[in-house]
Design an enzyme around this catalytic site. Structure first.
Site, PDB file in Angstrom:
ATOM      1  N   LYS A   1      -5.856   2.536  -2.906  1.00 41.56           N
ATOM      2  CA  LYS A   1      -5.066   2.110  -1.757  1.00 41.56           C
ATOM      3  C   LYS A   1      -5.942   1.894  -0.522  1.00 41.56           C
ATOM      4  O   LYS A   1      -5.750   0.933   0.228  1.00 41.56           O
ATOM      5  CB  LYS A   1      -3.956   3.135  -1.457  1.00 41.56           C
ATOM      6  CG  LYS A   1      -2.869   3.187  -2.533  1.00 41.56           C
ATOM      7  CD  LYS A   1      -2.209   1.818  -2.737  1.00 41.56           C
ATOM      8  CE  LYS A   1      -1.075   1.868  -3.737  1.00 41.56           C
ATOM      9  NZ  LYS A   1      -0.446   0.545  -3.954  1.00 41.56           N
TER      10      LYS A   1
ATOM     11  N   TYR B   1      -5.980   7.669  -6.726  1.00 45.04           N
ATOM     12  CA  TYR B   1      -4.935   6.818  -6.155  1.00 45.04           C
ATOM     13  C   TYR B   1      -5.332   6.369  -4.750  1.00 45.04           C
ATOM     14  O   TYR B   1      -5.229   5.189  -4.407  1.00 45.04           O
ATOM     15  CB  TYR B   1      -3.622   7.587  -6.133  1.00 45.04           C
ATOM     16  CG  TYR B   1      -2.472   6.856  -5.473  1.00 45.04           C
ATOM     17  CD1 TYR B   1      -1.871   5.767  -6.087  1.00 45.04           C
ATOM     18  CD2 TYR B   1      -1.975   7.273  -4.236  1.00 45.04           C
ATOM     19  CE1 TYR B   1      -0.795   5.099  -5.497  1.00 45.04           C
ATOM     20  CE2 TYR B   1      -0.903   6.615  -3.637  1.00 45.04           C
ATOM     21  CZ  TYR B   1      -0.321   5.528  -4.274  1.00 45.04           C
ATOM     22  OH  TYR B   1       0.730   4.874  -3.678  1.00 45.04           O
TER      23      TYR B   1
ATOM     24  N   SER C   1       0.883  -1.151   0.000  1.00 45.59           N
ATOM     25  CA  SER C   1       0.000   0.000   0.000  1.00 45.59           C
ATOM     26  C   SER C   1       0.931   1.213   0.000  1.00 45.59           C
ATOM     27  O   SER C   1       1.926   1.228  -0.722  1.00 45.59           O
ATOM     28  CB  SER C   1      -0.915  -0.026   1.229  1.00 45.59           C
ATOM     29  OG  SER C   1      -1.766   1.103   1.263  1.00 45.59           O
TER      30      SER C   1
END
Length: 292
Positions: free
Chosen positions: A152, A148, A134
């Site tokens: 994650k 993004y 991660s």
């Protein structure tokens, strides 16, 4: 102890660093790439202890096929590192629909399907380890990084639940949360939406500066040390659920967690006003069973 590892994205960054350190110490590594020529040097130097395989995580239909092929030809891995991914940056509406889909297909769906593909092999072996890369961006959120962060944060939720699902089979799972590192993430690992004038001068526009590369003035962590710490974590029992790497990551994550608690704590009494009158007598064993 010699181990067999399966690592996605070994062409550069943490994947390459992990592969090199493991091969030097005598472990066996199966690494996936999108171009075989970028790891030809590893294949030539390490011979039978390194195997490369073509895999693009957006081609989810091939993931299980590739994993099964690696197991059949190279052996069952004791450790799986889900590392491949990249960052799409810019305001949410600056990205095209195709860019949004590709980011989710790579970072989220591809990583999920990789783990699903390796689980039968780890269960058959009676255990193993999974490391999911991660980042500090899996616990924090900043303007210009919404897409993004979505991938994650999504992976962190998936893996945290997964860890409790597979613990009965002796499989340990760790979420790796590095901060900034001097890898080549900024050279191909960063992609951007098309700037909209409406966002000029706003917080979301600050990420545009990284189009020209990451400034040398920014202090980053040492990727070699980070990779070594990931490798060492495999010997920890039980497996750490999270592995925070870098002072910047620790500082940002603890600040974000404290901020979220500060938002939630004052709402305790108000939250209780929405309880059903007989909730105590008929409460569900699954707290989120009635949520939408």
């Amino acid at each position: 102890m010699t181990r067999t590892w399966l690592i996605t994205g070994v062409s550069s960054g943490f994947g390459r660093q992990l592969a090199e350190q493991l091969l030097v110490r005598g472990d066996r590594v199966a690494g996936t790439v999108r171009r075989l020529d970028v790891v030809a040097d590893l294949a030539e130097h390490y011979g039978d202890t390194f195997r490369s395989a073509l895999l693009d995580l957006t081609d989810t239909a091939r993931i299980r096929e590739v994993v099964d092929s690696i197991v059949a030809e190279f052996g069952r891995p004791e450790v799986v590192v889900s590392n491949a991914g990249y960052g799409l940056f810019g305001a949410a509406e600056e990205a095209s629909d195709e860019q949004v889909r590709h980011q989710i297909d790579t970072n989220l769906l591809g990583s999920i399907q990789l783990i699903r593909a390796v689980l039968p092999h780890l269960r058959a072996a009676g255990g193993g380890r999974i490391l999911q890369l991660s980042s500090v961006g899996g616990q924090t959120a900043h303007p210009g990084g919404s897409l993004y962060h979505a991938t994650k944060w999504g992976m962190e939720g998936f893996v945290e639940a997964l860890a409790t699902e597979v613990a009965p089979f002796g499989i340990g799972v760790t979420i790796v949360e590095p901060g900034g590192a001097r890898t080549k993430f900024g050279q191909g690992g960063l992609r951007f939406g098309t700037p909209l004038n409406a966002y000029d001068g706003t917080p979301a526009a600050q990420v545009r500066a990284f189009r020209e590369g990451v400034p040398n003035s920014i202090v980053f962590g040492d990727p070699e040390r980070m990779a070594a710490t990931m490798i060492a974590s495999v010997d920890q029992e039980p497996a750490p659920l999270r592995l925070v790497l870098g002072t910047d990551s620790w500082t940002a994550i603890t600040s974000a967690l404290e901020s979220r608690l500060a938002d939630v704590r004052p709402q305790k009494d108000n939250a209780a006003t929405t309880d059903h009158s007989d909730a105590a007598a008929h409460g569900s064993d699954i707290p989120w069973a009635d949520s939408h």
